[in-house]
Scaffold this motif. Structure first.
Motif, PDB file in Angstrom:
ATOM      1  N   ARG A   1       0.787  -1.210   0.181  1.00  0.00           N
ATOM      2  CA  ARG A   1      -0.026  -0.137  -0.006  1.00  0.00           C
ATOM      3  C   ARG A   1       0.880   1.235   0.136  1.00  0.00           C
ATOM      4  NH1 ARG A   1      -4.983   1.389   2.129  1.00  0.00           N
ATOM      5  NH2 ARG A   1      -5.647   3.511   1.209  1.00  0.00           N
ATOM      6  N   LEU A   2       1.896   1.164   0.747  1.00  0.00           N
ATOM      7  CA  LEU A   2       2.743   2.265   0.875  1.00  0.00           C
ATOM      8  C   LEU A   2       3.398   2.778  -0.380  1.00  0.00           C
ATOM      9  CD1 LEU A   2       3.880   4.652   2.851  1.00  0.00           C
ATOM     10  CD2 LEU A   2       5.394   3.077   3.497  1.00  0.00           C
ATOM     11  N   LEU A   3       3.930   1.617  -1.146  1.00  0.00           N
ATOM     12  CA  LEU A   3       4.725   1.517  -2.406  1.00  0.00           C
ATOM     13  C   LEU A   3       3.475   2.184  -3.351  1.00  0.00           C
ATOM     14  CD1 LEU A   3       6.169  -1.684  -2.454  1.00  0.00           C
ATOM     15  CD2 LEU A   3       7.603   0.441  -2.668  1.00  0.00           C
ATOM     16  N   ALA A   4       2.391   1.551  -3.490  1.00  0.00           N
ATOM     17  CA  ALA A   4       1.292   2.248  -4.401  1.00  0.00           C
ATOM     18  C   ALA A   4       1.108   3.784  -4.159  1.00  0.00           C
ATOM     19  CB  ALA A   4      -0.003   1.474  -4.117  1.00  0.00           C
ATOM     20  N   LEU A   5       0.894   4.410  -2.845  1.00  0.00           N
ATOM     21  CA  LEU A   5       0.907   5.608  -2.684  1.00  0.00           C
ATOM     22  C   LEU A   5       1.908   6.728  -3.162  1.00  0.00           C
ATOM     23  CD1 LEU A   5      -0.498   5.434   1.034  1.00  0.00           C
ATOM     24  CD2 LEU A   5      -1.826   6.091  -0.976  1.00  0.00           C
ATOM     25  N   PHE A   6       3.248   5.731  -2.975  1.00  0.00           N
ATOM     26  CA  PHE A   6       4.408   6.653  -3.643  1.00  0.00           C
ATOM     27  C   PHE A   6       4.414   6.705  -4.950  1.00  0.00           C
ATOM     28  CE2 PHE A   6       6.813   6.725   0.492  1.00  0.00           C
ATOM     29  CZ  PHE A   6       7.251   7.403   0.572  1.00  0.00           C
ATOM     30  N   ASP A   7       3.834   5.659  -5.638  1.00  0.00           N
ATOM     31  CA  ASP A   7       3.738   5.572  -7.376  1.00  0.00           C
ATOM     32  C   ASP A   7       2.804   6.490  -7.502  1.00  0.00           C
ATOM     33  OD1 ASP A   7       5.698   3.826  -7.796  1.00  0.00           O
ATOM     34  OD2 ASP A   7       4.375   2.088  -7.326  1.00  0.00           O
ATOM     35  N   ALA A   8       1.620   6.730  -6.897  1.00  0.00           N
ATOM     36  CA  ALA A   8       0.684   7.679  -7.144  1.00  0.00           C
ATOM     37  C   ALA A   8       1.007   9.034  -7.261  1.00  0.00           C
ATOM     38  CB  ALA A   8      -0.568   7.176  -6.374  1.00  0.00           C
ATOM     39  N   GLN A   9       1.623   9.371  -6.109  1.00  0.00           N
ATOM     40  CA  GLN A   9       2.277  10.411  -5.761  1.00  0.00           C
ATOM     41  C   GLN A   9       3.183  11.006  -7.076  1.00  0.00           C
ATOM     42  OE1 GLN A   9       2.014  12.516  -2.594  1.00  0.00           O
ATOM     43  NE2 GLN A   9       2.527  14.021  -4.172  1.00  0.00           N
ATOM     44  N   PHE A  10       4.207  10.141  -7.328  1.00  0.00           N
ATOM     45  CA  PHE A  10       4.961  10.639  -8.385  1.00  0.00           C
ATOM     46  C   PHE A  10       4.096  10.442  -9.818  1.00  0.00           C
ATOM     47  CE2 PHE A  10       8.095   8.780  -5.065  1.00  0.00           C
ATOM     48  CZ  PHE A  10       8.586  10.081  -4.749  1.00  0.00           C
ATOM     49  N   GLY A  11       3.240   9.866 -10.084  1.00  0.00           N
ATOM     50  CA  GLY A  11       2.485   9.951 -11.304  1.00  0.00           C
ATOM     51  C   GLY A  11       1.841  10.837 -11.654  1.00  0.00           C
ATOM     52  N   LEU A  12       1.644  12.003 -10.543  1.00  0.00           N
ATOM     53  CA  LEU A  12       0.895  13.152 -10.734  1.00  0.00           C
ATOM     54  C   LEU A  12       1.796  14.170 -11.793  1.00  0.00           C
ATOM     55  CD1 LEU A  12      -0.700  13.825  -7.124  1.00  0.00           C
ATOM     56  CD2 LEU A  12      -1.998  13.036  -9.484  1.00  0.00           C
TER      57      LEU A  12
ATOM     58  N   GLN B   1      -2.687  14.144  -1.970  1.00  0.00           N
ATOM     59  CA  GLN B   1      -2.019  12.886  -2.167  1.00  0.00           C
ATOM     60  C   GLN B   1      -1.064  12.751  -0.932  1.00  0.00           C
ATOM     61  OE1 GLN B   1      -3.669  10.401  -3.820  1.00  0.00           O
ATOM     62  NE2 GLN B   1      -2.086   9.307  -4.906  1.00  0.00           N
ATOM     63  N   LEU B   2      -0.199  13.681  -0.714  1.00  0.00           N
ATOM     64  CA  LEU B   2       0.970  13.401   0.222  1.00  0.00           C
ATOM     65  C   LEU B   2       0.438  13.551   1.553  1.00  0.00           C
ATOM     66  CD1 LEU B   2       3.836  13.727   0.870  1.00  0.00           C
ATOM     67  CD2 LEU B   2       3.597  16.568   0.774  1.00  0.00           C
ATOM     68  N   GLN B   3      -0.840  14.452   1.915  1.00  0.00           N
ATOM     69  CA  GLN B   3      -1.641  14.305   3.072  1.00  0.00           C
ATOM     70  C   GLN B   3      -1.889  12.760   3.514  1.00  0.00           C
ATOM     71  OE1 GLN B   3      -5.077  16.404   3.467  1.00  0.00           O
ATOM     72  NE2 GLN B   3      -4.609  16.960   5.644  1.00  0.00           N
ATOM     73  N   PHE B   4      -2.351  12.037   2.391  1.00  0.00           N
ATOM     74  CA  PHE B   4      -2.877  10.889   2.545  1.00  0.00           C
ATOM     75  C   PHE B   4      -1.592   9.750   2.830  1.00  0.00           C
ATOM     76  CE2 PHE B   4      -4.655   6.750   1.066  1.00  0.00           C
ATOM     77  CZ  PHE B   4      -5.741   6.521   1.850  1.00  0.00           C
ATOM     78  N   LEU B   5      -0.704  10.157   2.182  1.00  0.00           N
ATOM     79  CA  LEU B   5       0.692   9.170   2.461  1.00  0.00           C
ATOM     80  C   LEU B   5       1.208   9.391   3.737  1.00  0.00           C
ATOM     81  CD1 LEU B   5       2.902   7.774   1.220  1.00  0.00           C
ATOM     82  CD2 LEU B   5       3.944   9.747   0.237  1.00  0.00           C
ATOM     83  N   LEU B   6       1.325  10.638   4.159  1.00  0.00           N
ATOM     84  CA  LEU B   6       1.828  10.682   5.686  1.00  0.00           C
ATOM     85  C   LEU B   6       0.866  10.288   6.697  1.00  0.00           C
ATOM     86  CD1 LEU B   6       3.101  14.540   5.164  1.00  0.00           C
ATOM     87  CD2 LEU B   6       4.279  12.230   5.579  1.00  0.00           C
ATOM     88  N   SER B   7      -0.490  10.391   6.486  1.00  0.00           N
ATOM     89  CA  SER B   7      -1.299   9.846   7.537  1.00  0.00           C
ATOM     90  C   SER B   7      -1.296   8.219   7.405  1.00  0.00           C
ATOM     91  CB  SER B   7      -2.782  10.329   7.363  1.00  0.00           C
ATOM     92  OG  SER B   7      -3.100   9.935   6.036  1.00  0.00           O
ATOM     93  N   HIS B   8      -1.080   7.585   6.268  1.00  0.00           N
ATOM     94  CA  HIS B   8      -0.943   6.246   6.202  1.00  0.00           C
ATOM     95  C   HIS B   8       0.483   5.836   6.924  1.00  0.00           C
ATOM     96  CE1 HIS B   8      -1.490   2.198   4.615  1.00  0.00           C
ATOM     97  NE2 HIS B   8      -0.106   2.276   4.218  1.00  0.00           N
ATOM     98  N   ILE B   9       1.192   6.557   6.916  1.00  0.00           N
ATOM     99  CA  ILE B   9       2.758   6.107   7.643  1.00  0.00           C
ATOM    100  C   ILE B   9       2.180   6.155   9.164  1.00  0.00           C
ATOM    101  CG2 ILE B   9       5.067   6.901   8.199  1.00  0.00           C
ATOM    102  CD1 ILE B   9       5.172   7.770   5.266  1.00  0.00           C
ATOM    103  N   ALA B  10       1.704   7.344   9.523  1.00  0.00           N
ATOM    104  CA  ALA B  10       1.265   7.704  11.098  1.00  0.00           C
ATOM    105  C   ALA B  10       0.529   6.330  11.345  1.00  0.00           C
ATOM    106  CB  ALA B  10       0.256   8.902  11.154  1.00  0.00           C
ATOM    107  N   GLN B  11      -0.684   6.109  10.573  1.00  0.00           N
ATOM    108  CA  GLN B  11      -1.190   4.482  10.702  1.00  0.00           C
ATOM    109  C   GLN B  11      -0.314   3.460  11.024  1.00  0.00           C
ATOM    110  OE1 GLN B  11      -3.807   3.144   8.043  1.00  0.00           O
ATOM    111  NE2 GLN B  11      -5.454   2.701   9.489  1.00  0.00           N
ATOM    112  N   MET B  12       0.476   3.186  10.302  1.00  0.00           N
ATOM    113  CA  MET B  12       1.295   2.212  10.224  1.00  0.00           C
ATOM    114  C   MET B  12       2.162   2.391  11.492  1.00  0.00           C
ATOM    115  SD  MET B  12       2.825   1.763   6.322  1.00  0.00           S
ATOM    116  CE  MET B  12       3.516   0.255   6.716  1.00  0.00           C
ATOM    117  N   LEU B  13       2.826   3.413  11.940  1.00  0.00           N
ATOM    118  CA  LEU B  13       3.365   3.614  13.297  1.00  0.00           C
ATOM    119  C   LEU B  13       2.433   3.270  14.556  1.00  0.00           C
ATOM    120  CD1 LEU B  13       5.633   6.795  12.469  1.00  0.00           C
ATOM    121  CD2 LEU B  13       6.497   4.405  12.810  1.00  0.00           C
ATOM    122  N   GLY B  14       1.531   3.769  14.238  1.00  0.00           N
ATOM    123  CA  GLY B  14       0.392   3.274  15.440  1.00  0.00           C
ATOM    124  C   GLY B  14       0.281   1.765  15.623  1.00  0.00           C
ATOM    125  N   GLN B  15       0.260   1.020  14.503  1.00  0.00           N
ATOM    126  CA  GLN B  15      -0.191  -0.342  14.604  1.00  0.00           C
ATOM    127  C   GLN B  15       1.105  -1.108  14.854  1.00  0.00           C
ATOM    128  OE1 GLN B  15      -0.989  -1.088  10.225  1.00  0.00           O
ATOM    129  NE2 GLN B  15      -3.270  -0.557  10.523  1.00  0.00           N
TER     130      GLN B  15
END
Length: 242
Positions: A88-99, A115-129
Motif C-alpha cells: 500500500r505504501l509503495l502504491a501511494l508513492f507511485d501515485a504521488q509521483f504519477g501526478l 495525496q501527500l497528506q494521505f501518504l503521511l497519514s498512512h505512515i502515521a497509521q502504520m506507526l500506530g499499528q
C-alpha cells in the motif's frame, strides 16, 4: 548528500539495498522497508552502501499543516522507522509521483498536496499499528532479510541490529514466537531452497552448496541430512519417499 540547513521536510522510503543516515552525531543504518522522516532544519547526511546500493523514493515538502504531522512522525523514535516493504505504501508513492505526468497546473498541484497528506497519514497509521504490537518481532520482515541472504550468510548480530535489539533479547523473542533459534530457522530456509534446487535443476550437489554459501560440500551434505533426514544425493533420487 549532505545538508547543514534545509528549509523543507524530507520523506524517504528505501525499497531495496541499504545505506546510512547521519544526524546529531549518530549514524543509523537504513535498509529496505525503512522510512526516513527529516524535519526542516535538521542537519543530516545520507549515502547509499557501495556493496548493496539502495533504491529509494523521496519527496521534499513544506506547508503549515505538514509541520505538525512531520514533527509527530519524527518524534516517534527518531527519523528512521522500520515499517517494512508495504504494498500500500509503495502504491501511494507511485501515485504521488504519477501526478508529475499531469503537468504543473493548479489542479495537479492541489491533488498532489492531498495525496501527500494521505501518504503521511498512512505512515502515521502504520506507526500506530507497530506500537500496538510492541514487544513482538515482525517475523515476516526477518524472514525477508534472511531470504535476501539465502545465497550467502547472515549472523545473529546483523539480525538483531535490524530489529534494533540486543542479540540476547532478539534471540529470546524470536524463539518465543517461532519455537526455533534464529540461526536454526535460517538454516532450515537454506535447506528448503536446497530442496528446490535439487528438485528443479541438474546442478551437481557441490554447485547447490556453493549457491547457498557453503564452500564445503561435505559440510553442506551433513547439514542437509541433519535437517531433512536424508543426504542430498538420496533426496535427489527420490529414495527419501520410500
Amino acid at each position: 548528500m549532505q545538508r547543514e540547513l534545509h528549509d523543507d521536510h524530507l520523506l524517504l522510503y528505501c525499497t531495496a539495498g541499504q545505506g546510512r543516515l547521519d544526524y546529531e552525531g549518530r549514524r543509523v543504518p537504513v535498509s529496505a522497508g525503512d522510512v526516513v522522516v527529516l524535519p526542516a532544519g535538521q542537519a543530516h547526511s545520507y549515502a547509499s552502501d557501495h556493496q548493496r546500493p539502495w533504491t529509494v523514493y523521496w519527496v521534499h515538502y513544506a506547508g503549515l499543516l505538514s509541520d505538525t504531522m512531520t514533527d509527530w512522525l519524527a518524534a516517534k523514535g527518531g527519523p528512521v522507522h522500520r515499517l517494512g516493504l508495504n504494498a500500500r505504501l509503495l502504491a501511494l508513492f507511485d501515485a504521488q509521483f504519477g501526478l508529475r505526468d499531469q503537468g504543473s497546473n493548479w489542479d495537479a498541484a492541489l491533488h498532489a498536496c492531498h495525496q501527500l497528506q494521505f501518504l503521511l497519514s498512512h505512515i502515521a497509521q502504520m506507526l500506530g499499528q507497530a506500537a500496538d504490537s510492541a514487544g513482538r518481532l515482525d517475523i515476516a520482515r526477518i524472514k525477508g532479510l534472511m531470504m535476501a541472504h539465502i545465497h550467502d550468510h547472515i549472523d545473529l548480530a546483523a539480525l538483531a541490529e535490524d530489529a534494533a535489539l540486543s542479540k540476547y533479547h532478539f534471540a529470546k523473542l524470536f524463539k518465543a514466537q517461532t519455537g526455533q533459534s534464529p540461526i536454526h530457522y535460517f538454516i532450515e530456509l537454506k535447506m528448503q531452497q536446497a530442496c528446490y534446487l535439487l528438485d528443479t535443476s541438474r546442478q551437481p550437489i557441490k554447485q547447490v552448496a556453493l549457491n547457498l554459501g557453503y564452500e564445503d560440500a561435505y559440510y553442506f551434505s551433513r547439514l542437509f541430512k541433519k535437517v531433512m533426514g536424508v543426504s542430498p544425493a538420496r533426496y535427489r533420487t527420490g529414495l527419501h519417499n520410500i
